[in-house]
Design a protein around this motif. Structure first.
Motif, PDB file in Angstrom:
ATOM      1  N   LEU A   1      29.560  14.137  -2.470  1.00  0.00           N
ATOM      2  CA  LEU A   1      29.993  15.112  -3.476  1.00  0.00           C
ATOM      3  C   LEU A   1      30.092  14.471  -4.859  1.00  0.00           C
ATOM      4  N   LYS A   2      30.616  13.260  -4.904  1.00  0.00           N
ATOM      5  CA  LYS A   2      30.759  12.551  -6.180  1.00  0.00           C
ATOM      6  C   LYS A   2      29.391  12.306  -6.825  1.00  0.00           C
ATOM      7  N   VAL A   3      28.403  11.889  -6.010  1.00  0.00           N
ATOM      8  CA  VAL A   3      27.050  11.642  -6.524  1.00  0.00           C
ATOM      9  C   VAL A   3      26.420  12.929  -7.040  1.00  0.00           C
ATOM     10  N   LEU A   4      26.592  14.020  -6.288  1.00  0.00           N
ATOM     11  CA  LEU A   4      25.990  15.294  -6.696  1.00  0.00           C
ATOM     12  C   LEU A   4      26.649  15.840  -7.956  1.00  0.00           C
ATOM     13  N   HIS A   5      27.962  15.713  -8.062  1.00  0.00           N
ATOM     14  CA  HIS A   5      28.653  16.169  -9.274  1.00  0.00           C
ATOM     15  C   HIS A   5      28.205  15.348 -10.488  1.00  0.00           C
ATOM     16  N   ALA A   6      27.990  14.039 -10.280  1.00  0.00           N
ATOM     17  CA  ALA A   6      27.496  13.206 -11.383  1.00  0.00           C
ATOM     18  C   ALA A   6      26.095  13.640 -11.792  1.00  0.00           C
ATOM     19  N   GLY A   7      25.245  13.948 -10.805  1.00  0.00           N
ATOM     20  CA  GLY A   7      23.903  14.436 -11.115  1.00  0.00           C
ATOM     21  C   GLY A   7      23.939  15.773 -11.825  1.00  0.00           C
ATOM     22  N   LEU A   8      24.860  16.648 -11.423  1.00  0.00           N
ATOM     23  CA  LEU A   8      24.999  17.947 -12.077  1.00  0.00           C
ATOM     24  C   LEU A   8      25.473  17.793 -13.521  1.00  0.00           C
TER      25      LEU A   8
ATOM     26  N   GLU B   1      24.972  15.195 -15.483  1.00  0.00           N
ATOM     27  CA  GLU B   1      23.838  14.663 -16.249  1.00  0.00           C
ATOM     28  C   GLU B   1      22.833  15.764 -16.566  1.00  0.00           C
ATOM     29  N   TYR B   2      22.595  16.633 -15.598  1.00  0.00           N
ATOM     30  CA  TYR B   2      21.670  17.751 -15.827  1.00  0.00           C
ATOM     31  C   TYR B   2      22.182  18.645 -16.953  1.00  0.00           C
ATOM     32  N   ASN B   3      23.465  18.979 -16.914  1.00  0.00           N
ATOM     33  CA  ASN B   3      24.031  19.877 -17.920  1.00  0.00           C
ATOM     34  C   ASN B   3      24.039  19.248 -19.312  1.00  0.00           C
ATOM     35  N   MET B   4      24.155  17.921 -19.370  1.00  0.00           N
ATOM     36  CA  MET B   4      24.138  17.260 -20.668  1.00  0.00           C
ATOM     37  C   MET B   4      22.737  17.194 -21.272  1.00  0.00           C
ATOM     38  N   SER B   5      21.721  17.189 -20.427  1.00  0.00           N
ATOM     39  CA  SER B   5      20.345  17.040 -20.924  1.00  0.00           C
ATOM     40  C   SER B   5      19.572  18.354 -20.950  1.00  0.00           C
ATOM     41  N   ASN B   6      20.202  19.471 -20.571  1.00  0.00           N
ATOM     42  CA  ASN B   6      19.515  20.769 -20.576  1.00  0.00           C
ATOM     43  C   ASN B   6      20.367  21.809 -21.286  1.00  0.00           C
ATOM     44  N   SER B   7      19.718  22.664 -22.030  1.00  0.00           N
ATOM     45  CA  SER B   7      20.448  23.701 -22.760  1.00  0.00           C
ATOM     46  C   SER B   7      20.985  24.774 -21.819  1.00  0.00           C
ATOM     47  N   SER B   8      20.221  25.095 -20.753  1.00  0.00           N
ATOM     48  CA  SER B   8      20.700  26.085 -19.782  1.00  0.00           C
ATOM     49  C   SER B   8      21.532  25.364 -18.725  1.00  0.00           C
ATOM     50  N   LYS B   9      22.830  25.462 -18.851  1.00  0.00           N
ATOM     51  CA  LYS B   9      23.720  24.711 -17.974  1.00  0.00           C
ATOM     52  C   LYS B   9      23.947  25.444 -16.659  1.00  0.00           C
ATOM     53  N   MET B  10      24.229  24.680 -15.617  1.00  0.00           N
ATOM     54  CA  MET B  10      24.519  25.245 -14.299  1.00  0.00           C
ATOM     55  C   MET B  10      25.957  24.906 -13.917  1.00  0.00           C
ATOM     56  N   ASN B  11      26.699  25.914 -13.547  1.00  0.00           N
ATOM     57  CA  ASN B  11      28.065  25.706 -13.053  1.00  0.00           C
ATOM     58  C   ASN B  11      28.061  25.997 -11.553  1.00  0.00           C
ATOM     59  N   LEU B  12      27.834  24.966 -10.765  1.00  0.00           N
ATOM     60  CA  LEU B  12      27.664  25.143  -9.326  1.00  0.00           C
ATOM     61  C   LEU B  12      28.926  24.734  -8.580  1.00  0.00           C
ATOM     62  N   VAL B  13      29.252  25.496  -7.547  1.00  0.00           N
ATOM     63  CA  VAL B  13      30.312  25.129  -6.612  1.00  0.00           C
ATOM     64  C   VAL B  13      29.626  24.536  -5.389  1.00  0.00           C
ATOM     65  N   LEU B  14      29.806  23.239  -5.163  1.00  0.00           N
ATOM     66  CA  LEU B  14      29.092  22.545  -4.089  1.00  0.00           C
ATOM     67  C   LEU B  14      29.915  22.615  -2.804  1.00  0.00           C
ATOM     68  N   PHE B  15      29.897  23.776  -2.157  1.00  0.00           N
ATOM     69  CA  PHE B  15      30.578  23.947  -0.881  1.00  0.00           C
ATOM     70  C   PHE B  15      29.686  23.366   0.226  1.00  0.00           C
ATOM     71  N   ASP B  16      30.166  23.425   1.487  1.00  0.00           N
ATOM     72  CA  ASP B  16      29.489  22.727   2.588  1.00  0.00           C
ATOM     73  C   ASP B  16      28.043  23.174   2.769  1.00  0.00           C
ATOM     74  N   ASP B  17      27.793  24.492   2.755  1.00  0.00           N
ATOM     75  CA  ASP B  17      26.421  24.974   2.943  1.00  0.00           C
ATOM     76  C   ASP B  17      25.514  24.498   1.819  1.00  0.00           C
ATOM     77  N   ALA B  18      26.052  24.456   0.593  1.00  0.00           N
ATOM     78  CA  ALA B  18      25.249  23.979  -0.539  1.00  0.00           C
ATOM     79  C   ALA B  18      24.878  22.509  -0.361  1.00  0.00           C
ATOM     80  N   LEU B  19      25.829  21.703   0.135  1.00  0.00           N
ATOM     81  CA  LEU B  19      25.535  20.288   0.394  1.00  0.00           C
ATOM     82  C   LEU B  19      24.388  20.148   1.393  1.00  0.00           C
ATOM     83  N   GLU B  20      24.461  20.920   2.465  1.00  0.00           N
ATOM     84  CA  GLU B  20      23.428  20.824   3.494  1.00  0.00           C
ATOM     85  C   GLU B  20      22.075  21.296   2.954  1.00  0.00           C
ATOM     86  N   HIS B  21      22.077  22.343   2.144  1.00  0.00           N
ATOM     87  CA  HIS B  21      20.819  22.819   1.555  1.00  0.00           C
ATOM     88  C   HIS B  21      20.221  21.761   0.631  1.00  0.00           C
ATOM     89  N   ILE B  22      21.085  21.093  -0.137  1.00  0.00           N
ATOM     90  CA  ILE B  22      20.588  20.050  -1.042  1.00  0.00           C
ATOM     91  C   ILE B  22      19.931  18.916  -0.247  1.00  0.00           C
TER      92      ILE B  22
END
Length: 361
Positions: free
Chosen positions: A287-294, A296-317
């Motif tokens: 979770l810590k790695v994915l939040h850090a990646g998120l 970084e993505y939001n800092m380098s892109n104008s269209s920001k993503m506010n994602l809730v990384l729940f269990d199913d989202a982790l498995e999909h990733i």
């Protein structure tokens, strides 16, 4: 169009939506003009027209398949009419090669007046012994590159169990209108073996870990395609049966599928010189790695993503990251609008330093 050894190849893939007009266009647009009414390949070359799934075009009311009738005319008369003005065009220096699966599942039976023009070869389905020999040779060669003996000893169990899944799932989970994508072929077996070959000896030290890797890869290839709880439960019971029969290991379903859910990936060490595909047991670290990646993505892109990384989202990733890591890693994500398919693809591709392009049809 490819040019190899004096052969100009034209590839045509047919489906139920293929029309005779589109088929003719696919051939004509790659022909060179030889004379006023003659077309063909460049001088000194020959054309090979390869048609895949030739018996897939939809059958009309009176039994005809227009693309096939066009190709029959092409073979019989060595040419085609120019649509619109109906001028006859000869096509020279050409050969037609076709492939078809047995009639069923939308595939029609080829008319004899078309098939009589071909030299026909029947390619029988490989036997279980043949499949075992092929895939065992691949996995055995891979495991001989430094893996421990207790891992090597499970090579036969992994291959025989994968082939048994492939055989039984075709019989017990057949496609229906609501499960039209329950179509399994030998590519699925090869994808499991390909997944097993992602690991390194340093991250695969025990037979129990290799067993969990095999379960993960078969889940990613077969289980992820299932659409309801009944089919998923059938698959889990099959896995437990194969673990007991072939791996000689007993597993508690609660521990294997719920409490200590299997996760494999290389997202924890994307910055390392060598990225290991390994078992992930620390969910908090992931979770810590994915939040850090998120972030970084939001800092380098104008269209920001506010994602809730729940269990199913982790498995999909992890599922998406696994496919993006593989050669020919194509993915089809199926879900209702707003379920996060696009966002997770954006995040995974960014973390893998892949360029993201979106095409609207």
């Amino acid at each position: 169009m490819k040019d190899s050894a004096g052969i100009v190849a034209i590839n045509i893939n047919m489906s139920a939506q293929t029309t005779s007009g589109r088929t003719q266009q696919s051939i004509q647009e790659k022909l060179a003009k030889r004379s006023r009414t003659a077309f063909g390949p460049p001088i000194g070359k020959k054309i090979a027209i390869f048609v895949d799934d030739i018996n897939m075009p939809a059958v009309e009311t009176y039994g005809a398949q227009p693309p096939i009738e066009l190709l029959r005319l092409f073979i019989d008369k060595k040419g085609m009419y120019q649509r619109g003005d109906w001028v006859w065009n000869d096509v020279v220096e050409s050969t037609l090669i076709a492939c078809a699966a047995p009639p069923s599942g939308g595939r029609a039976e080829l008319t004899p007046r078309f098939s009589r023009r071909f030299n026909m070869f029947c390619m029988p389905e490989a036997s279980q012994g043949t499949l075992t020999t092929i895939f065992s040779s691949i996995l055995k060669g891979f495991l001989s590159t430094g893996f421990q003996d207790k891992v090597k000893n499970l090579q036969e169990a992994a291959i025989s169990s994968t082939i048994e899944i492939y055989t039984r799932i075709q019989i017990d989970l057949r496609p229906t209108p609501s499960k039209f994508h329950y179509l399994f072929n030998l590519r699925d077996v090869s994808k499991v073996v390909q997944g097993l070959c992602l690991v390194k000896p340093v991250s695969m030290g025990t037979d129990d870990l290799f067993m969990r890797l095999w379960v993960n890869e078969t889940f990613r290839v077969f289980y992820d395609r299932l659409i309801n709880d009944e089919d998923r439960q059938w698959y889990k019971e099959l896995i437990l049966e194969l673990l007991a029969k072939n791996f000689k290991m007993s597993a508690d379903p609660q521990e294997l599928f719920v409490d200590n859910k299997i996760m494999f990936g290389d997202l924890l060490k994307l910055d390392a010189p060598i990225q290991y595909y390994e078992s992930i047991t620390d969910r908090a670290k992931l979770l810590k790695v994915l939040h850090a990646g998120l972030d970084e993505y939001n800092m380098s892109n104008s269209s920001k993503m506010n994602l809730v990384l729940f269990d199913d989202a982790l498995e999909h990733i992890l599922r998406i990251a696994r496919v993006l890591k593989q050669p020919r890693g194509h993915i089809m994500l199926i879900g209702v609008g707003g379920s996060g398919k696009q966002s997770l693809i954006r995040l995974c591709s960014y973390m893998r330093s892949m360029e993201y392009k979106m095409i609207e049809i």
